[in-house]
Scaffold this motif. Structure first.
Motif, PDB file in Angstrom:
ATOM      1  N   LYS A 103     -12.337  15.197 -21.460  1.00 36.50           N
ATOM      2  CA  LYS A 103     -13.313  15.045 -22.438  1.00 36.50           C
ATOM      3  C   LYS A 103     -13.319  16.083 -23.752  1.00 36.50           C
ATOM      4  N   LYS A 104     -14.101  15.408 -24.567  1.00 38.55           N
ATOM      5  CA  LYS A 104     -13.915  16.107 -25.941  1.00 38.55           C
ATOM      6  C   LYS A 104     -14.757  17.527 -25.762  1.00 38.55           C
ATOM      7  N   TYR A 105     -14.218  18.571 -26.284  1.00 34.57           N
ATOM      8  CA  TYR A 105     -15.135  19.727 -26.180  1.00 34.57           C
ATOM      9  C   TYR A 105     -15.073  20.634 -27.456  1.00 34.57           C
ATOM     10  N   VAL A 106     -16.275  20.919 -28.090  1.00 33.52           N
ATOM     11  CA  VAL A 106     -16.343  21.696 -29.462  1.00 33.52           C
ATOM     12  C   VAL A 106     -16.161  23.124 -29.321  1.00 33.52           C
ATOM     13  N   GLU A 107     -15.502  23.716 -29.717  1.00 34.55           N
ATOM     14  CA  GLU A 107     -15.613  25.247 -29.648  1.00 34.55           C
ATOM     15  C   GLU A 107     -16.000  25.920 -31.096  1.00 34.55           C
ATOM     16  N   TYR A 108     -17.017  26.852 -31.115  1.00 29.95           N
ATOM     17  CA  TYR A 108     -17.463  27.389 -32.267  1.00 29.95           C
ATOM     18  C   TYR A 108     -16.787  28.711 -32.509  1.00 29.95           C
ATOM     19  N   PHE A 109     -16.393  29.380 -33.692  1.00 27.32           N
ATOM     20  CA  PHE A 109     -15.941  30.650 -33.846  1.00 27.32           C
ATOM     21  C   PHE A 109     -16.964  31.543 -34.720  1.00 27.32           C
ATOM     22  N   THR A 110     -17.974  30.813 -35.252  1.00 26.67           N
ATOM     23  CA  THR A 110     -18.826  31.656 -36.080  1.00 26.67           C
ATOM     24  C   THR A 110     -19.208  32.890 -35.389  1.00 26.67           C
ATOM     25  N   GLY A 111     -19.022  33.989 -35.959  1.00 28.15           N
ATOM     26  CA  GLY A 111     -19.587  35.258 -35.283  1.00 28.15           C
ATOM     27  C   GLY A 111     -18.721  36.001 -34.463  1.00 28.15           C
ATOM     28  N   LYS A 112     -17.404  35.289 -34.319  1.00 28.88           N
ATOM     29  CA  LYS A 112     -16.664  35.995 -33.293  1.00 28.88           C
ATOM     30  C   LYS A 112     -15.371  36.696 -34.189  1.00 28.88           C
ATOM     31  N   LYS A 113     -14.866  37.706 -33.432  1.00 28.87           N
ATOM     32  CA  LYS A 113     -13.721  38.211 -33.964  1.00 28.87           C
ATOM     33  C   LYS A 113     -12.418  37.529 -33.194  1.00 28.87           C
ATOM     34  N   ASP A 114     -12.539  36.377 -34.114  1.00 28.81           N
ATOM     35  CA  ASP A 114     -11.374  35.294 -33.515  1.00 28.81           C
ATOM     36  C   ASP A 114     -11.196  34.302 -34.461  1.00 28.81           C
ATOM     37  N   LYS A 115      -9.849  33.579 -34.790  1.00 31.90           N
ATOM     38  CA  LYS A 115     -10.107  32.783 -35.713  1.00 31.90           C
ATOM     39  C   LYS A 115      -8.706  31.783 -35.813  1.00 31.90           C
ATOM     40  N   VAL A 116      -9.055  30.594 -36.092  1.00 35.05           N
ATOM     41  CA  VAL A 116      -7.530  29.690 -36.023  1.00 35.05           C
ATOM     42  C   VAL A 116      -6.755  29.673 -37.561  1.00 35.05           C
ATOM     43  N   LYS A 117      -5.655  29.580 -37.370  1.00 33.93           N
ATOM     44  CA  LYS A 117      -4.647  29.610 -38.376  1.00 33.93           C
ATOM     45  C   LYS A 117      -5.350  29.057 -39.827  1.00 33.93           C
ATOM     46  N   SER A 118      -5.818  27.674 -39.603  1.00 33.50           N
ATOM     47  CA  SER A 118      -6.447  26.866 -40.466  1.00 33.50           C
ATOM     48  C   SER A 118      -7.782  27.407 -41.237  1.00 33.50           C
ATOM     49  N   GLY A 119      -8.232  28.541 -40.504  1.00 35.50           N
ATOM     50  CA  GLY A 119      -9.389  28.990 -40.937  1.00 35.50           C
ATOM     51  C   GLY A 119     -10.650  28.345 -40.892  1.00 35.50           C
ATOM     52  N   ASN A 120     -10.830  27.061 -39.844  1.00 39.70           N
ATOM     53  CA  ASN A 120     -11.894  26.311 -39.578  1.00 39.70           C
ATOM     54  C   ASN A 120     -12.580  27.174 -38.656  1.00 39.70           C
ATOM     55  N   ALA A 121     -14.061  26.911 -38.635  1.00 38.49           N
ATOM     56  CA  ALA A 121     -15.026  27.490 -38.070  1.00 38.49           C
ATOM     57  C   ALA A 121     -15.344  26.918 -36.768  1.00 38.49           C
ATOM     58  N   GLU A 122     -15.029  25.812 -36.661  1.00 39.77           N
ATOM     59  CA  GLU A 122     -15.078  25.025 -35.264  1.00 39.77           C
ATOM     60  C   GLU A 122     -13.761  24.224 -34.933  1.00 39.77           C
ATOM     61  N   LEU A 123     -13.562  24.012 -33.764  1.00 36.30           N
ATOM     62  CA  LEU A 123     -12.507  23.049 -33.531  1.00 36.30           C
ATOM     63  C   LEU A 123     -12.924  21.950 -32.422  1.00 36.30           C
TER      64      LEU A 123
END
Ligand SMILES: C[S@@+](CC[C@H](N)C(=O)[O-])C[C@H]1O[C@@H](n2cnc3c(N)ncnc32)[C@H](O)[C@@H]1O
Length: 228
Positions: free
Chosen positions: A198-218
Protein backbone atom coordinates in the motif's frame (compact mmCIF):
# COMPACT_ATOMS: atom_id res chain seq x y z
CA UNK A 1 35.69 -3.48 8.45
CA UNK A 2 34.17 -3.25 4.96
CA UNK A 3 33.24 -0.07 3.09
CA UNK A 4 29.50 -0.57 3.53
CA UNK A 5 29.82 -0.81 7.30
CA UNK A 6 32.07 2.29 7.41
CA UNK A 7 29.53 4.18 5.28
CA UNK A 8 26.70 3.32 7.67
CA UNK A 9 28.82 3.85 10.79
CA UNK A 10 29.59 7.36 9.55
CA UNK A 11 25.94 8.01 8.67
CA UNK A 12 24.76 6.66 12.06
CA UNK A 13 27.13 8.94 13.96
CA UNK A 14 25.30 11.99 12.52
CA UNK A 15 21.86 10.91 13.83
CA UNK A 16 20.76 12.83 16.97
CA UNK A 17 21.03 10.58 20.04
CA UNK A 18 17.64 11.84 21.21
CA UNK A 19 15.84 10.98 17.96
CA UNK A 20 12.09 10.52 18.51
CA UNK A 21 10.31 7.24 17.77
CA UNK A 22 8.64 7.47 14.37
CA UNK A 23 4.95 8.02 13.80
CA UNK A 24 5.01 4.69 11.94
CA UNK A 25 6.28 2.84 15.05
CA UNK A 26 3.75 4.55 17.31
CA UNK A 27 0.87 3.70 14.98
CA UNK A 28 1.87 0.07 14.29
CA UNK A 29 2.72 -0.84 17.90
CA UNK A 30 -0.98 -0.53 18.71
CA UNK A 31 -1.50 -3.75 16.67
CA UNK A 32 1.30 -5.78 18.31
CA UNK A 33 0.35 -8.60 20.70
CA UNK A 34 1.22 -8.01 24.38
CA UNK A 35 4.88 -8.71 25.28
CA UNK A 36 5.68 -9.54 21.67
CA UNK A 37 9.03 -10.72 20.34
CA UNK A 38 9.98 -8.20 17.66
CA UNK A 39 12.78 -8.13 15.13
CA UNK A 40 13.69 -4.59 13.97
CA UNK A 41 15.55 -4.93 10.67
CA UNK A 42 17.89 -2.04 9.91
CA UNK A 43 17.04 -0.58 13.31
CA UNK A 44 19.60 2.26 13.23
CA UNK A 45 20.30 3.69 16.67
CA UNK A 46 17.11 2.10 17.99
CA UNK A 47 14.63 4.94 18.56
CA UNK A 48 11.75 2.72 17.40
CA UNK A 49 13.14 -0.46 19.01
CA UNK A 50 13.45 1.25 22.39
CA UNK A 51 9.94 2.65 22.07
CA UNK A 52 8.76 -0.98 21.61
CA UNK A 53 10.85 -2.15 24.58
CA UNK A 54 9.39 0.62 26.75
CA UNK A 55 5.96 -0.81 25.88
CA UNK A 56 7.06 -4.20 27.30
CA UNK A 57 8.09 -6.00 24.09
CA UNK A 58 11.39 -7.88 23.59
CA UNK A 59 13.32 -6.56 20.62
CA UNK A 60 16.05 -8.09 18.46
CA UNK A 61 17.86 -5.23 16.77
CA UNK A 62 19.62 -5.98 13.48
CA UNK A 63 21.86 -3.51 11.67
CA UNK A 64 25.16 -3.41 9.79
CA UNK A 65 26.36 -0.43 11.83
CA UNK A 66 28.12 -1.22 15.09
CA UNK A 67 28.02 2.54 15.87
CA UNK A 68 24.21 2.47 15.60
CA UNK A 69 23.90 -0.68 17.71
CA UNK A 70 26.24 0.69 20.40
CA UNK A 71 24.10 3.85 20.58
CA UNK A 72 21.01 1.67 20.98
CA UNK A 73 22.65 -0.35 23.78
CA UNK A 74 23.75 2.83 25.58
CA UNK A 75 20.26 4.36 25.33
CA UNK A 76 18.70 1.09 26.53
CA UNK A 77 20.99 1.08 29.56
CA UNK A 78 20.02 4.68 30.42
CA UNK A 79 16.33 3.80 30.12
CA UNK A 80 16.79 0.53 32.09
CA UNK A 81 15.60 -1.49 29.09
CA UNK A 82 18.77 -3.55 28.48
CA UNK A 83 17.11 -6.82 29.50
CA UNK A 84 14.55 -6.38 26.71
CA UNK A 85 16.93 -5.90 23.81
CA UNK A 86 19.45 -8.04 21.95
CA UNK A 87 21.64 -6.64 19.15
CA UNK A 88 22.95 -8.42 16.04
CA UNK A 89 25.51 -6.84 13.73
CA UNK A 90 24.67 -8.27 10.33
CA UNK A 91 24.95 -7.31 6.65
CA UNK A 92 21.52 -7.80 5.12
CA UNK A 93 23.14 -7.89 1.65
CA UNK A 94 23.98 -11.52 2.46
CA UNK A 95 20.23 -12.21 2.18
CA UNK A 96 20.16 -14.13 5.46
CA UNK A 97 18.87 -13.21 8.92
CA UNK A 98 20.68 -14.52 12.02
CA UNK A 99 17.57 -15.72 13.88
CA UNK A 100 15.80 -19.06 14.14
CA UNK A 101 12.61 -19.83 12.22
CA UNK A 102 9.21 -18.96 13.74
CA UNK A 103 10.82 -16.93 16.53
CA UNK A 104 9.26 -13.46 16.02
CA UNK A 105 5.67 -12.32 16.53
CA UNK A 106 6.51 -9.16 14.61
CA UNK A 107 9.13 -8.27 12.03
CA UNK A 108 9.37 -4.48 11.75
CA UNK A 109 11.49 -2.56 9.29
CA UNK A 110 11.27 1.17 8.66
CA UNK A 111 13.18 2.78 5.80
CA UNK A 112 15.88 0.10 5.71
CA UNK A 113 14.99 -2.33 2.90
CA UNK A 114 15.41 0.04 -0.06
CA UNK A 115 19.16 -0.62 -0.31
CA UNK A 116 19.04 -4.04 -2.00
CA UNK A 117 18.64 -5.21 -5.59
CA UNK A 118 15.62 -7.39 -6.32
CA UNK A 119 17.40 -10.77 -5.92
CA UNK A 120 18.56 -9.91 -2.37
CA UNK A 121 15.27 -8.25 -1.42
CA UNK A 122 13.45 -11.40 -2.56
CA UNK A 123 15.69 -13.49 -0.29
CA UNK A 124 15.03 -11.06 2.59
CA UNK A 125 11.24 -11.34 2.10
CA UNK A 126 11.59 -15.11 2.29
CA UNK A 127 13.73 -14.77 5.46
CA UNK A 128 11.21 -12.39 7.07
CA UNK A 129 8.44 -14.92 6.44
CA UNK A 130 10.64 -17.71 7.88
CA UNK A 131 11.15 -15.75 11.13
CA UNK A 132 7.45 -15.07 11.73
CA UNK A 133 5.50 -17.23 14.16
CA UNK A 134 2.13 -18.53 12.92
CA UNK A 135 -0.24 -15.50 12.97
CA UNK A 136 2.83 -13.25 13.13
CA UNK A 137 2.92 -9.99 11.19
CA UNK A 138 5.56 -7.98 9.35
CA UNK A 139 5.29 -4.18 9.07
CA UNK A 140 7.68 -2.74 6.51
CA UNK A 141 8.09 0.67 4.87
CA UNK A 142 10.43 1.53 2.05
CA UNK A 143 10.83 4.58 -0.15
CA UNK A 144 8.52 4.81 -3.15
CA UNK A 145 8.95 5.96 -6.75
CA UNK A 146 5.64 7.87 -6.25
CA UNK A 147 7.33 10.49 -4.02
CA UNK A 148 8.06 13.19 -6.60
CA UNK A 149 10.20 15.36 -4.28
CA UNK A 150 12.32 12.46 -3.03
CA UNK A 151 12.73 11.15 -6.58
CA UNK A 152 13.95 14.56 -7.78
CA UNK A 153 16.49 14.58 -4.93
CA UNK A 154 17.60 11.00 -5.69
CA UNK A 155 18.01 11.72 -9.40
CA UNK A 156 20.23 14.70 -8.50
CA UNK A 157 22.60 12.48 -6.48
CA UNK A 158 22.58 9.15 -8.36
CA UNK A 159 22.27 7.34 -11.70
CA UNK A 160 19.49 4.90 -12.55
CA UNK A 161 21.12 1.55 -13.37
CA UNK A 162 17.84 -0.22 -14.25
CA UNK A 163 14.16 0.36 -13.44
CA UNK A 164 13.99 1.26 -9.74
CA UNK A 165 17.70 0.66 -9.02
CA UNK A 166 19.92 3.72 -8.48
CA UNK A 167 23.64 3.99 -7.82
CA UNK A 168 24.97 6.79 -5.61
CA UNK A 169 28.68 6.13 -6.15
CA UNK A 170 29.04 2.48 -5.11
CA UNK A 171 25.87 2.49 -2.99
CA UNK A 172 22.55 1.03 -4.15
CA UNK A 173 19.21 2.73 -3.45
CA UNK A 174 15.99 1.27 -4.80
CA UNK A 175 12.55 2.68 -5.54
CA UNK A 176 10.57 -0.36 -6.66
CA UNK A 177 6.98 -0.08 -7.92
CA UNK A 178 4.20 -2.02 -6.22
CA UNK A 179 4.15 -4.41 -9.23
CA UNK A 180 7.88 -5.09 -8.90
CA UNK A 181 7.47 -5.74 -5.16
CA UNK A 182 4.55 -8.12 -5.76
CA UNK A 183 6.71 -10.11 -8.20
CA UNK A 184 9.48 -10.34 -5.56
CA UNK A 185 7.10 -11.37 -2.77
CA UNK A 186 5.64 -14.10 -4.99
CA UNK A 187 9.16 -15.21 -5.99
CA UNK A 188 9.95 -15.42 -2.25
CA UNK A 189 7.18 -18.02 -2.01
CA UNK A 190 4.51 -15.78 -0.42
CA UNK A 191 0.97 -16.38 -1.64
CA UNK A 192 -1.03 -13.25 -2.63
CA UNK A 193 -3.35 -13.57 0.38
CA UNK A 194 -0.42 -13.37 2.83
CA UNK A 195 0.66 -9.82 1.91
CA UNK A 196 -0.61 -6.34 1.08
CA UNK A 197 1.32 -3.54 -0.60
CA UNK A 198 0.00 0.00 0.00
CA UNK A 199 0.89 3.68 -0.13
CA UNK A 200 1.79 5.11 3.30
CA UNK A 201 2.52 8.76 4.04
CA UNK A 202 4.75 9.49 7.02
CA UNK A 203 4.94 13.00 8.52
CA UNK A 204 8.07 14.38 10.22
CA UNK A 205 6.73 17.73 11.44
CA UNK A 206 7.52 18.28 15.15
CA UNK A 207 9.79 15.22 15.28
CA UNK A 208 13.46 15.05 16.23
CA UNK A 209 14.01 13.08 13.02
CA UNK A 210 14.58 14.03 9.41
CA UNK A 211 15.49 12.68 6.00
CA UNK A 212 18.53 13.76 3.98
CA UNK A 213 16.43 15.69 1.46
CA UNK A 214 14.94 17.75 4.32
CA UNK A 215 11.37 16.97 3.17
CA UNK A 216 8.71 17.15 5.92
CA UNK A 217 6.74 14.18 4.66
CA UNK A 218 7.57 10.99 2.80
CA UNK A 219 5.35 9.07 0.43
CA UNK A 220 6.34 5.49 1.18
CA UNK A 221 5.34 1.97 0.22
CA UNK A 222 4.11 -0.19 3.07
CA UNK A 223 4.35 -3.97 2.89
CA UNK A 224 2.27 -5.92 5.39
CA UNK A 225 2.80 -9.67 5.69
CA UNK A 226 0.73 -12.07 7.77
CA UNK A 227 1.78 -15.68 8.27
CA UNK A 228 -1.27 -17.97 8.44
C1 LIG B 1 17.56 5.21 6.93
S1 LIG B 1 18.21 4.24 8.22
C2 LIG B 1 16.71 3.74 9.06
C3 LIG B 1 16.98 3.44 10.52
C4 LIG B 1 15.74 3.14 11.36
N1 LIG B 1 15.03 1.98 10.91
C5 LIG B 1 14.81 4.32 11.40
O1 LIG B 1 13.65 4.16 11.07
O2 LIG B 1 15.26 5.41 11.76
C6 LIG B 1 18.71 2.76 7.41
C7 LIG B 1 19.36 1.75 8.33
O3 LIG B 1 19.61 0.55 7.58
C8 LIG B 1 20.88 0.05 7.92
N2 LIG B 1 21.41 -0.72 6.79
C9 LIG B 1 21.67 -0.25 5.54
N3 LIG B 1 22.22 -1.22 4.78
C10 LIG B 1 22.31 -2.32 5.58
C11 LIG B 1 22.81 -3.63 5.36
N4 LIG B 1 23.35 -4.01 4.20
N5 LIG B 1 22.73 -4.53 6.38
C12 LIG B 1 22.19 -4.15 7.59
N6 LIG B 1 21.73 -2.91 7.84
C13 LIG B 1 21.78 -2.01 6.85
C14 LIG B 1 21.72 1.30 8.19
O4 LIG B 1 22.86 1.06 8.99
C15 LIG B 1 20.71 2.21 8.87
O5 LIG B 1 20.75 2.06 10.27
Amino acid sequence: MDDLQSYWDKSSSTIPTDKDPSNYAIEKEKNFPKSAVICDLGCGSGADSLFFAAKGHSVKLIDISEVALERARTAAEKQKLSSLIETFQCNLSDGRLPLVSSSCDVVYSRLALHYFRSDILTQLFSEIYRLLTPAGNAYITIKSPDDAQEMAFLRSTSDEEQEGVFLEGDYVKTRFTQDQLKTMLNAAGLADKTFQIKKYVEYFTGKKDKVKSGNAELVLTEILITKP
